[in-house]
Every structure is written in structure tokens, then in C-alpha cells.
Design an enzyme around this catalytic site. Structure first.
Site, PDB file in Angstrom:
ATOM      1  CG  ASP A 122      -2.006   1.002   1.171  1.00  0.00           C
ATOM      2  OD1 ASP A 122      -2.351   1.422   0.063  1.00  0.00           O
ATOM      3  OD2 ASP A 122      -2.523   1.372   2.239  1.00  0.00           O
TER       4      ASP A 122
ATOM      5  CG  ASP B 291      -2.540   1.323   6.958  1.00  0.00           C
ATOM      6  OD1 ASP B 291      -3.298   1.103   5.996  1.00  0.00           O
ATOM      7  OD2 ASP B 291      -2.024   2.437   7.171  1.00  0.00           O
TER       8      ASP B 291
ATOM      9  CG  ASP C  52      -4.842  -2.286   3.089  1.00  0.00           C
ATOM     10  OD1 ASP C  52      -5.116  -2.140   1.889  1.00  0.00           O
ATOM     11  OD2 ASP C  52      -4.303  -1.411   3.778  1.00  0.00           O
TER      12      ASP C  52
END
Length: 850
Positions: free
Chosen positions: A311, A576, A580
Site C-alpha cells: 500500500d 494497515d 486491506d
């Protein structure tokens, strides 16, 4: 009207009926369950059966020794398994936030887990929302729901009305609902709790993860398969030995002992022990670099990862905005370096941007605007008071604050550049100039805000901020800086053959720029819209060229991970947010951020970066490769060492000679093998160039034919040497008990040679002695002490049925070990060429069995 909230008694009833406001903890094994699982191990059964057989023969001492060995094995295994369970529970320390609630008419602060349905929670700027709730009061309230939606911009909230919809989802503007895990970045409010724990939006996503089954670790599957086949083969041979011994020699109890000895010698029960201990110790080692391992088996898998999907926000970047560039309508621009040297011409722009933000900001973007304004000294309205505000709305992505100073009402606005341009009614030429500036900043990965100002003539506030006449003040470009370690970590991943891929919800231009700054390899950018138009086969064809996925929705992250896995890659995924979590669970290795990550993301992950340091991933890769190498060294040793043990147990039966080793001798040898495997090989240092070699083939078996062949060759050579000595001394008339003692000590010496040979993959003899390993020293001292005890304690010799042994024979035993070491070290390079590069050639970066 004063709000009373729940009474203490009513809250306690709700808590008892519906449970705590927390996500369900993953099921853990109790100590009794672990003990039960250990008691089912076949080696333990053989030890107990041997002890029972000795009792039938009246040999109480032998029976008690075998029982002690069995107890030792159980205790060590149970302690190790319990420690592993404690690792799984460590994340519960990252507890839910506290909450301010109204109970019995008073405001009290309680633990977030104690919030219950129908509680009234008080929301202030900077608070983390403790549960899903509906607003009954709201004052310019905005929340950051990016952990649920992936969208980085805050959304405005309003108090519930009679016509409020009840089927909305997180992320919408103008909703009366707030959600657990979101952050209040502006304003205040009071809300009535609708759902807690697993019944909240964040909880439902967590529950949906149960539908994604995690695969059993490949090493464990391979290990259990080889152990199962070895157990089946060993059992068959042991049963045959019992039948032949009993029928041909008589004495069925002795036949059972001979069968047990054969079974123990052929059962490589150390395999699962090695796997458990190495991975648990790996979890401890990797924890020292700031990574919490939730599933120990993920460590070795990370060492073989081929793709790292990361990410952007909060992972590659710091999630800490900083002002990077300023632009004025005149066309002048200024790149902000030191915040204190901003030219005076830009002070109005900085002050207006800060005035359009919250007075006490919690949002990283607004904090950055205040910081640069204060550092530059761009403060002229020192005594201004905010008297009114307009929040962001779906139809107008801008916000305005009205400030009063010396009787004058000044409006400061900021928002999306196109929204500010609309408020200012810019002419085409000025609009084109502003658009060019916005696009130029976006290509450099900078987020752009438009800033404008207006004047209110009185306190008869307009219904909308669009009813005022604004003047464009300028543009503010904000950068979310990369973490300092990211570029180096990405470069080391590349050198280790790991492909880094960014998956983000940001725009393509911004994502491409951040990827370039991070050093992610050049490649195509695939947007969420484009991805949605591809079927699975087309997506897999695109994967080889794409390095950045932009404007990706949460469910698409999961699809990307699954596509990589379907293409044969070993996928590590960092993240996080709640959005996700499904992809973290689906990945071979899910790596969650510990500081700002949600409980759902952490529960879905295999590993947690406690300090959110992207560089720790590189250390995890290094340790994972070292652990996997050491597992293979230990497995090779186990294969090798069981060949002479099994051979010496079978040889006397085939030749009609007295039984050489019984269960007690095999158990004593296992007490040497177990600590060697569990301590010596686990503590071995990494091989040279470990981070300069490509990941191992994902389809490569741990127990490859070259590895097994090399191990059998080592063990076969050792057996040949021992058998020669055994038969020579037996046929020359040496007493049976002295032959047994000589062969036992010679076997110990050759086990030492096998340890040294398997410590390193290289063919350099010096490596076997030079590499520092404290565990090897301690084990060697322990073996020396036991050897001395046997040599100088007649009762121990009698218990083991050993005769006295001359020093000449001890020299012969030690000489066999030295000879074996020299022969195998000399064979390493040759065997590596003949057997598929089983061992690493000096100077090569290729690993085992590649």
C-alpha cells in the site's frame, strides 16, 4: 434538553447480553490440548512401548530411563508450543481506544471495549470512534473513514433527521452515521450507538475474512508427508523384524524390543520438531527487529517471496503531510524547502489556507498548513475569532471558515482546485493557467488544494458558501513524504529478486510519482477502471508489466493478490486499513502496520511491523532466507544421521549376530540428535550473499531428490565405515559388549563429522570450524561430558551393556569421524555438480537444489 444516556445498570445488562465491543480473538489451543497433541506423536509411543517391554523383562532401570526420555520430549515440545500460542495472543495488547460516554447524565471516559448499544458517545476532534452510531447532534463534524473506504479526504456528517436513510455505507458525504475505527478530524457531536464489536461495519469485514481459508504452510505439508511415509516404511520394517526375530530366534519380548529399536532408528521424528523450533525461534529473532509474528510459518515463506504488494499511504509514506509547493495567480511558484524562508508574497496564501482549516487541527493535511504558516510567521489576524463555517459537501468539495477581526468578517476557503475555481468564477485564461499548475504538481506526486478568500458583509449567513464572491488566493501543494528507509529497502528487495508492486487508491499520476521516488521499477500503471474490464486470464497477462495499480477498490486488491498467486508467485502484502484485510489474509504473507493499523488488518495478517518501518520487511526477508537455509541443513543432517543408525540396527539381524543397539541406545542417540537439530543448526549464521540470490522456485520441494541423495550418500558412507569396523572386530573375536561400546562411540564421532559437514553449503573445510556458533560449543561439551561419564562410570556401562574400551579403540573411533569429515568435505564440490547443485559452490549465489 440535557441528555441522560444509559444508566450504569442498563449498560452492564447490555454488556452481559451482547459481549464486549471488540473483535473476537482467534481461537487458541489450551495447554491440555497441546499436551494431548504431543502425546499422539509416534516417537513417544515407541518410547513408552519400549519402557513397557523392559518392565515385562524386569529391567526397571531401562524402563525408567525411557520414561524420563519420553517426559523430557513432552516437556520441551509443550513449552515450545505454548510459547507459539503466546505469540498469537500478543496483538491483543494493541487494544481498542477509550471513549467518552454519557451515563447517568454525566460524561465519563471508559475503555472502548465497554461501550454498548444505545450508549451516547461524545465525539471530539481527534477522537477515534469506538462503535457504529447515529448522530443526534453534530457541529461541523468531519470524519476520516479511510481505514474503511480507502479514501483519504474527510467526509462531512450531519445530525439524523426524520428522513435519514438507514441503508447507507461508509464514505458518503452528509450522512448521519459514524463508524467504528474512523477518526474525527473536525467538529464535534453526540451519537447513539447502534452496533458494537462483530456487529459493526469493521466487525462484519473481519467476519467475512473467515470465508478465506488460509493454506497450510508448504513446509509443514512436505514435512508431514515425508514423516508419514517414513513412519509407514519404518513400521512395516519393524513389524517384519518382530515376526522374523520371534519366529527364528524365539523370545517375543526381545523381538518387540528389536522392532522398537528399528522403528525408532527409522523414524525421523525430528522433522516436525525442527520445523516448530526453527520457526518459533525465528519469530523471536525477527521480533528483535520490530516485527511481531502471528503465524511463525510465514517467516520462511517470506524468505521465498517473489512479489511484495505494498500500500502507499502509511506504508511507503509517513502519512504526514508537508507543504511542498505554493502557486500564486500571477503564475509565480515557490518550492517550499525550509518553512521559515517562505517569501512574503506567499504569506497571504499560507494564512488563508490555515484559516480555512480547523483552529486545533487533527487532520495531517491541516496540521501541515498550520505548521508552515507558523514557521513562516504568516500571521496577521492575531485576534481573529471563528464565527461560522461551511463543511465539505458532495456537490461542492470545498470548505470555508468565517473569521471576525476588528469588526471585519473574512472568509477563508480551501478545497479541490476545480471547486475553488468554480467559487471564484475564474475566466478561461486564468482557469487554464491554474489547471496547468495543478497537473504539473500532480505529476510530481503532490496533492493540490485551491485557496480563496471572500468578505461577508453581515452576520446574516448565506445558505451556502457558494453564495459569496471569492477571489483566488493561490494553490498549495502538499506532499506525503516517503519513509526515509523506503528507497533502500526497495533497492535491497530488488537485489534479492523480489518484485515490489504498489497498490493504492490514489490517482495514477500521483501513484507513478511516488513509485519513482521509492525506486520501484518502471512499468505500466493499471487503474481500477481498467482492471474491472479485464477477466482473470487477461489480468494475469498484464501482471508481468504492471508495477503500479492506481485507483484500486478494496475488493480489487484481493483480486490482484489472487491473480499473482494463480500465476505461481509467492505474494507478500502490506497494509494497515480494514480495506486491506481481505488481501492480507489471501496473500501468502500478510504484513500489517502496527501503529496505525486496525485490529481487523492485524488479525488478518501473518506479521505485524510494530514500528511501521518498511525497512523491517527487508530484515524479515533476510531472516526468512537464513531460517529456510538452516532448516535444510538440519533436514539434511537428520536424513544422513538416521542411515547409519538404522543400518547398524538391521545389520546384526541379517547376519545372525547379537543385537547391537536396543531402544535405550537409540533414545540416547536421539538425545544427541535433538539438541543438535534444535540448537546448533538453528543458530547458524546466514550464508554469504544471501540477499544477492534470487528467491527459490516456489514449486521447489524442500525434500528434493538431490538433497535426499546427498544426505543418503553422507549416511551411507558413514554406515559403510562403521559396518566395516563392527564386522572386523566381531569376526576377530572382540567381546560383544566391547564391540557395542566401540561402535557406539564411533557412531558419536561420525555424527560430529556430519554436523560439521552440514553447517555450511560451501566446500571450504575451514568454514566447518571457523564459523562462530556458541550452541555448537555447548552441545559438544555436553556430548563430551556424557562420553566421559560412560567411560569412567561402570554402573552406566553396565546399564548400557557396554564393555570396557581401550584407548586405542577410542582413537580408532575418533579417527573414523575425522576421516569421514575429510572425505565428505572433499566430495562437496563434486557432488554439487553431479547432483543438481545440491550444495552451494564457493563464489556462487545460487542456493540449494535450484
Amino acid at each position: 434538553m440535557k441528555l441522560a444516556g444509559l444508566t450504569t445498570h442498563a449498560a452492564a445488562e447490555h454488556l452481559a447480553a451482547e459481549g464486549a465491543n471488540e473483535l473476537p480473538a482467534a481461537g487458541r489451543r489450551s495447554v491440555l490440548r497441546i499436551v494431548f497433541e504431543v502425546l499422539r506423536e509416534p516417537m513417544l509411543a515407541l518410547l513408552l512401548a519400549g519402557g513397557f517391554a523392559y518392565l515385562l523383562l524386569g529391567d526397571l532401570a531401562e524402563a525408567l530411563i525411557l520414561l524420563a526420555f519420553a517426559t523430557f520430549s513432552v516437556v520441551v515440545t509443550v513449552i515450545q508450543e505454548v510459547r507459539t500460542e503466546h505469540v498469537l495472543e500478543a496483538l491483543r495488547d494493541l487494544s481498542a481506544p477509550r471513549a467518552l460516554v454519557i451515563r447517568n447524565g454525566a460524561r465519563i471516559r471508559i475503555a472502548g471495549r465497554e461501550v454498548v448499544r444505545d450508549d451516547l458517545i461524545v465525539l471530539e476532534q481527534g477522537d477515534r470512534v469506538a462503535a457504529d452510531a447515529v448522530l443526534i447532534e453534530a457541529a461541523d463534524l468531519q470524519t476520516d473513514e479511510s481505514l474503511l473506504t480507502g479514501e483519504s479526504l474527510p467526509v462531512g456528517k450531519v445530525a439524523a433527521g426524520p428522513n435519514s436513510a438507514d441503508d447507507v455505507r461508509p464514505g458518503g458525504e452528509g450522512q448521519p452515521y459514524v463508524y467504528s475505527g474512523s477518526l474525527v478530524v473536525r467538529g464535534s457531536g453526540i451519537a447513539r450507538v447502534l452496533a458494537t464489536g462483530p456487529r459493526s461495519e469493521i466487525g462484519r469485514i473481519g467476519q467475512s475474512l473467515a470465508g478465506l481459508e488460509t493454506e497450510a504452510p508448504r513446509l509443514r505439508r512436505e514435512t508431514m508427508r515425508i514423516v508419514t511415509w517414513s513412519a509407514i516404511g519404518g513400521s512395516a520394517v519393524a513389524l517384519l523384524v518382530v515376526l522374523l526375530f520371534g519366529l527364528l530366534r524365539g523370545g517375543w519380548i526381545e523381538a518387540v524390543l528389536a522392532g522398537i529399536a528399528i522403528g525408532m532408528s527409522m523414524l525421523p521424528e525430528e522433522f516436525p520438531v525442527v520445523l516448530t523450533i526453527f520457526l518459533a525461534m525465528g519469530a523471536w529473532r525477527i521480533g528483535k527487529v520490530g516485527v511481531l509474528t502471528r503465524r511463525a510459518a510465514a517467516i520462511e515463506t517470506l524468505g521465498s517471496a517473489t512479489v511484495l504488494c505494498t500500500d502507499k499511504t502509511g506504508t511507503l509514506t509517513e502519512n504526514r503531510m508537508s507543504v511542498a509547493e505554493l502557486w500564486l495567480p500571477s503564475g509565480d511558484a515557490f518550492a517550499v524547502g525550509s518553512r521559515s524562508n517562505v517569501p512574503d508574497a506567499y504569506h497571504d496564501l499560507l494564512e488563508t489556507a490555515a484559516l480555512a482549516s480547523a483552529a486545533d487541527p487533527a487532520d495531517p493535511m491541516e496540521i501541515a498548513l498550520h505548521d508552515v504558516r507558523n514557521a513562516a510567521g504568516a500571521i496577521s489576524l492575531t485576534s481573529a475569532t471563528m464565527v461560522h463555517g461551511y463543511a465539505v459537501r458532495p456537490e461542492l468539495l470545498a470548505m470555508s471558515n468565517i473569521w471576525e477581526s476588528d469588526g471585519r468578517l473574512t472568509i477563508a476557503a480551501k478545497g479541490a482546485p476545480e471547486a475553488i475555481a468554480g467559487l471564484c468564477c475564474l475566466p478561461p485564461e486564468q482557469l487554464a493557467a491554474m489547471t496547468d499548475a495543478v497537473e504539473a504538481m500532480a505529476r510530481r506526486g503532490i496533492r493540490v488544494l485551491g485557496v480563496a478568500t471572500a468578505t461577508a458583509h453581515d452576520r446574516d449567513w448565506a445558505a451556502s458558501q457558494a453564495d459569496y464572491r471569492y477571489t483566488l488566493t493561490g494553490l498549495v501543494g502538499l506532499a506525503d513524504p516517503l519513509r526515509a528507509c523506503v528507497s533502500g529497502a526497495v533497492a535491497e528487495c530488488r537485489s534479492a529478486g523480489i518484485r515490489v508492486v504498489m497498490i493504492t487508491g490514489d490517482y495514477a499520476a500521483t501513484a507513478r510519482s511516488i513509485a519513482a521516488q521509492a525506486g520501484i521499477a518502471d512499468g505500466e500503471v493499471l487503474t481500477g477502471t481498467d482492471l474491472a474490464s479485464l477477466d482473470d486470464a487477461q489480468l494475469r497477462r498484464h501482471l508481468k508489466a504492471v508495477t503500479v495499480f492506481a485507483r484500486i477498490m478494496p475488493e480489487q486488491k484481493l483480486r490482484i493478490v489472487q491473480a499473482f498467486k494463480a500465476d505461481g508467485e509467492i505474494v507478500a502484502m502490506t497494509g494497515d486499513g480494514v480495506n486491506d484485510a481481505p488481501s492480507l489474509k489471501a496473500a501468502d504473507i500478510g504484513v500489517a502496520m502496527g501503529k496505525r493499523g486496525t485490529d481487523v488488518a492485524r488479525e488478518a495478517s501473518d506479521m505485524v511491523l510494530l514500528d511501521d518501518d518498511f525497512g523491517s520487511i527487508v530484515q524479515s526477508v533476510r531472516l526468512g532466507r537464513r531460517i529456510y537455509d538452516n532448516i535444510r541443513k538440519a533436514m539434511a543432517f537428520i536424513f544422513a544421521v538416521h542411515v547409519p543408525i538404522a543400518g547398524l540396527a538391521l545389520l546384526p539381524l541379517f547376519l545372525g549376530l547379537p543385537i547391537l543397539f536396543g531402544p535405550i541406545h537409540i533414545a540416547l542417540l536421539e538425545m544427541v540428535i535433538d539438541p543438535v537439530c534444535a540448537l546448533v543448526f538453528e543458530a547458524e549464521r546466514e550464508e554469504e550473499g544471501i540477499m544477492r540470490r534470487q528467491p527459490r522456485d516456489p514449486g521447489e520441494a524442500l525434500f528434493s531428490l538431490p538433497m535426499i541423495g546427498w544426505s543418503v550418500f553422507q549416511g551411507g558412507l558413514a554406515f559403510a565405515m562403521l559396518a566395516t569396523v563392527f564386522l572386523t572386530e566381531t569376526w576377530s573375536g572382540m567381546p560383544e559388549m566391547e564391540v557395542r561400546a566401540l561402535t557406539f562411540f564411533a557412531l558419536i564421532a561420525e555424527m560430529g563429522a556430519l554436523i560439521l559437514v552440514n553447517r555450511s553449503f560451501s566446500g571450504r573445510l575451514g568454514d566447518a570450524f571457523v564459523h562462530h556458533n556458541a550452541a555448537l560449543r555447548y552441545v559438544a561439551l555436553a556430548i563430551t561430558a556424557v562420553t566421559a561419564l560412560i567411560l569412567f562410570a561402570p554402573p552406566v556401562q553396565a546399564l548400557l551393556k557396554f564393555g570396557s574400551i581401550a584407548w586405542r579403540d577410542m582413537v580408532l573411533a575418533a579417527g573414523l569421524g575425522i576421516c569421514l569429515l575429510l572425505l565428505l568435505e572433499a566430495c562437496k564440490t563434486l557432488v554439487s555438480r553431479l547432483m543438481g547443485q545440491m550444495v552451494q559452490i564457493p563464489g556462487s549465489n545460487r542456493g540449494l537444489a535450484r
